[in-house]
Motif scaffolding. Structure first.
Motif, PDB file in Angstrom:
ATOM      1  N   ALA A  72      38.747 -40.351  89.788  1.00 30.98           N
ATOM      2  CA  ALA A  72      39.289 -40.171  91.134  1.00 30.98           C
ATOM      3  C   ALA A  72      40.733 -39.672  91.131  1.00 30.98           C
ATOM      4  O   ALA A  72      41.166 -39.034  92.086  1.00 30.98           O
ATOM      5  N   ILE A  73      41.479 -39.929  90.066  1.00 34.78           N
ATOM      6  CA  ILE A  73      42.897 -39.555  90.076  1.00 34.78           C
ATOM      7  C   ILE A  73      43.226 -38.369  89.174  1.00 34.78           C
ATOM      8  O   ILE A  73      44.336 -37.858  89.238  1.00 34.78           O
ATOM      9  N   LEU A  74      42.295 -37.942  88.345  1.00 27.03           N
ATOM     10  CA  LEU A  74      42.568 -36.859  87.389  1.00 27.03           C
ATOM     11  C   LEU A  74      42.060 -35.517  87.892  1.00 27.03           C
ATOM     12  O   LEU A  74      41.103 -35.451  88.659  1.00 27.03           O
ATOM     13  N   THR A  75      42.687 -34.467  87.405  1.00 30.34           N
ATOM     14  CA  THR A  75      42.197 -33.116  87.650  1.00 30.34           C
ATOM     15  C   THR A  75      40.980 -32.892  86.753  1.00 30.34           C
ATOM     16  O   THR A  75      40.781 -33.619  85.783  1.00 30.34           O
ATOM     17  N   PRO A  76      40.157 -31.885  87.045  1.00 32.59           N
ATOM     18  CA  PRO A  76      38.999 -31.630  86.182  1.00 32.59           C
ATOM     19  C   PRO A  76      39.373 -31.374  84.717  1.00 32.59           C
ATOM     20  O   PRO A  76      38.657 -31.814  83.799  1.00 32.59           O
ATOM     21  N   ALA A  77      40.477 -30.696  84.468  1.00 35.10           N
ATOM     22  CA  ALA A  77      40.902 -30.430  83.088  1.00 35.10           C
ATOM     23  C   ALA A  77      41.295 -31.726  82.388  1.00 35.10           C
ATOM     24  O   ALA A  77      40.909 -31.960  81.229  1.00 35.10           O
ATOM     25  N   GLN A  78      42.045 -32.575  83.079  1.00 38.34           N
ATOM     26  CA  GLN A  78      42.435 -33.863  82.502  1.00 38.34           C
ATOM     27  C   GLN A  78      41.208 -34.738  82.248  1.00 38.34           C
ATOM     28  O   GLN A  78      41.105 -35.396  81.218  1.00 38.34           O
ATOM     29  N   TYR A  79      40.279 -34.719  83.195  1.00 34.47           N
ATOM     30  CA  TYR A  79      39.083 -35.549  83.059  1.00 34.47           C
ATOM     31  C   TYR A  79      38.216 -35.093  81.886  1.00 34.47           C
ATOM     32  O   TYR A  79      37.653 -35.919  81.175  1.00 34.47           O
ATOM     33  N   SER A  80      38.128 -33.793  81.674  1.00 35.54           N
ATOM     34  CA  SER A  80      37.326 -33.302  80.545  1.00 35.54           C
ATOM     35  C   SER A  80      37.943 -33.718  79.211  1.00 35.54           C
ATOM     36  O   SER A  80      37.218 -34.039  78.267  1.00 35.54           O
ATOM     37  N   ILE A  81      39.267 -33.739  79.123  1.00 35.84           N
ATOM     38  CA  ILE A  81      39.945 -34.217  77.915  1.00 35.84           C
ATOM     39  C   ILE A  81      39.630 -35.689  77.695  1.00 35.84           C
ATOM     40  O   ILE A  81      39.314 -36.116  76.577  1.00 35.84           O
ATOM     41  N   LEU A  82      39.674 -36.471  78.770  1.00 39.00           N
ATOM     42  CA  LEU A  82      39.394 -37.903  78.682  1.00 39.00           C
ATOM     43  C   LEU A  82      37.950 -38.167  78.261  1.00 39.00           C
ATOM     44  O   LEU A  82      37.694 -38.998  77.380  1.00 39.00           O
ATOM     45  N   VAL A  83      37.004 -37.443  78.847  1.00 34.42           N
ATOM     46  CA  VAL A  83      35.589 -37.633  78.512  1.00 34.42           C
ATOM     47  C   VAL A  83      35.324 -37.230  77.064  1.00 34.42           C
ATOM     48  O   VAL A  83      34.584 -37.914  76.344  1.00 34.42           O
ATOM     49  N   ALA A  84      35.930 -36.148  76.610  1.00 32.88           N
ATOM     50  CA  ALA A  84      35.726 -35.701  75.231  1.00 32.88           C
ATOM     51  C   ALA A  84      36.233 -36.742  74.234  1.00 32.88           C
ATOM     52  O   ALA A  84      35.539 -37.063  73.256  1.00 32.88           O
ATOM     53  N   SER A  85      37.413 -37.303  74.479  1.00 30.19           N
ATOM     54  CA  SER A  85      37.931 -38.324  73.558  1.00 30.19           C
ATOM     55  C   SER A  85      37.130 -39.615  73.669  1.00 30.19           C
ATOM     56  O   SER A  85      36.932 -40.310  72.669  1.00 30.19           O
ATOM     57  N   HIS A  86      36.644 -39.928  74.862  1.00 24.81           N
ATOM     58  CA  HIS A  86      35.814 -41.127  75.041  1.00 24.81           C
ATOM     59  C   HIS A  86      34.497 -40.992  74.290  1.00 24.81           C
ATOM     60  O   HIS A  86      34.039 -41.950  73.651  1.00 24.81           O
ATOM     61  N   LYS A  87      33.895 -39.814  74.343  1.00 24.51           N
ATOM     62  CA  LYS A  87      32.619 -39.579  73.650  1.00 24.51           C
ATOM     63  C   LYS A  87      32.779 -39.636  72.126  1.00 24.51           C
ATOM     64  O   LYS A  87      31.850 -39.993  71.423  1.00 24.51           O
ATOM     65  N   LYS A  88      33.963 -39.262  71.622  1.00 25.67           N
ATOM     66  CA  LYS A  88      34.199 -39.355  70.176  1.00 25.67           C
ATOM     67  C   LYS A  88      34.217 -40.804  69.723  1.00 25.67           C
ATOM     68  O   LYS A  88      33.695 -41.143  68.660  1.00 25.67           O
ATOM     69  N   ILE A  89      34.820 -41.662  70.527  1.00 26.21           N
ATOM     70  CA  ILE A  89      34.954 -43.072  70.156  1.00 26.21           C
ATOM     71  C   ILE A  89      33.688 -43.853  70.476  1.00 26.21           C
ATOM     72  O   ILE A  89      33.250 -44.701  69.699  1.00 26.21           O
ATOM     73  N   TYR A  90      33.075 -43.571  71.637  1.00 24.17           N
ATOM     74  CA  TYR A  90      31.895 -44.305  72.098  1.00 24.17           C
ATOM     75  C   TYR A  90      30.751 -43.321  72.371  1.00 24.17           C
ATOM     76  O   TYR A  90      30.447 -43.014  73.525  1.00 24.17           O
ATOM     77  N   PRO A  91      30.078 -42.824  71.329  1.00 26.21           N
ATOM     78  CA  PRO A  91      29.007 -41.843  71.563  1.00 26.21           C
ATOM     79  C   PRO A  91      27.813 -42.423  72.322  1.00 26.21           C
ATOM     80  O   PRO A  91      27.062 -41.681  72.953  1.00 26.21           O
ATOM     81  N   GLU A  92      27.645 -43.733  72.310  1.00 28.36           N
ATOM     82  CA  GLU A  92      26.521 -44.351  73.016  1.00 28.36           C
ATOM     83  C   GLU A  92      26.776 -44.531  74.512  1.00 28.36           C
ATOM     84  O   GLU A  92      25.925 -45.007  75.249  1.00 28.36           O
ATOM     85  N   SER A  93      27.943 -44.129  74.984  1.00 28.61           N
ATOM     86  CA  SER A  93      28.330 -44.294  76.377  1.00 28.61           C
ATOM     87  C   SER A  93      27.581 -43.315  77.283  1.00 28.61           C
ATOM     88  O   SER A  93      27.181 -42.238  76.862  1.00 28.61           O
ATOM     89  N   ASN A  94      27.403 -43.720  78.541  1.00 27.15           N
ATOM     90  CA  ASN A  94      26.700 -42.879  79.527  1.00 27.15           C
ATOM     91  C   ASN A  94      27.679 -42.231  80.489  1.00 27.15           C
ATOM     92  O   ASN A  94      27.569 -42.381  81.692  1.00 27.15           O
ATOM     93  N   VAL A  95      28.648 -41.495  80.005  1.00 26.38           N
ATOM     94  CA  VAL A  95      29.616 -40.834  80.896  1.00 26.38           C
ATOM     95  C   VAL A  95      29.119 -39.446  81.189  1.00 26.38           C
ATOM     96  O   VAL A  95      28.667 -38.722  80.379  1.00 26.38           O
TER      97      VAL A  95
END
Length: 132
Positions: free
Chosen positions: A109-132
């Motif tokens: 809700a607070i991030l731009t699409p570019a910022q959010y994609s960076i966050l999701v990419a790093s989240h997926k590296k750490i937690y690949p089993e996540s449903n983001v």
């Protein structure tokens, strides 16, 4: 001089009692770390890392701090419950995945699409089993 030192000692004692009664969430001990780390120290380090990694603006920082504080408190409470019911690495990992996934979704809700994609990419590296 003796009166001054007694008065100073009383002042220090009463100020210590007053600060103990108004204990904020940031000064609470983090249950998983036994090295004296507080929630405030963890929140500050996560905010600092997110500012650098996501290039957060000054308007985004207060809401991000609130999201991070809520996530850290939920994790802290979850670990306390897990310790009382039997803490295992599998349960701890499941708790971390759930909390971090909710944090990422709250960030949307607070991030731009570019910022959010960076966050999701790093989240997926750490937690690949996540449903983001």
């Amino acid at each position: 001089m003796k009166i001054f030192s007694i008065a100073f000692a009383l002042l220090v004692a009463f100020s210590g009692l007053a600060s103990a009664q108004t204990k904020s969430i940031e000064s609470e001990k983090f249950v998983l770390l036994n090295n004296g780390a507080t929630l405030g120290m963890i929140i500050k380090s996560v905010i600092k890392a997110d500012k650098q990694r996501l290039k957060l603006t000054d308007q985004q920082v207060p809401k991000a701090k609130e999201i991070i504080t809520n996530a850290v408190v939920k994790f802290n409470d979850g670990v306390k419950k897990l310790k009382s019911s039997g803490l295992t690495n599998k349960k701890l990992r499941a708790l971390a995945v759930a909390i971090e996934t909710n944090k990422v979704l709250d960030y949307k809700a607070i991030l731009t699409p570019a910022q959010y994609s960076i966050l999701v990419a790093s989240h997926k590296k750490i937690y690949p089993e996540s449903n983001v």
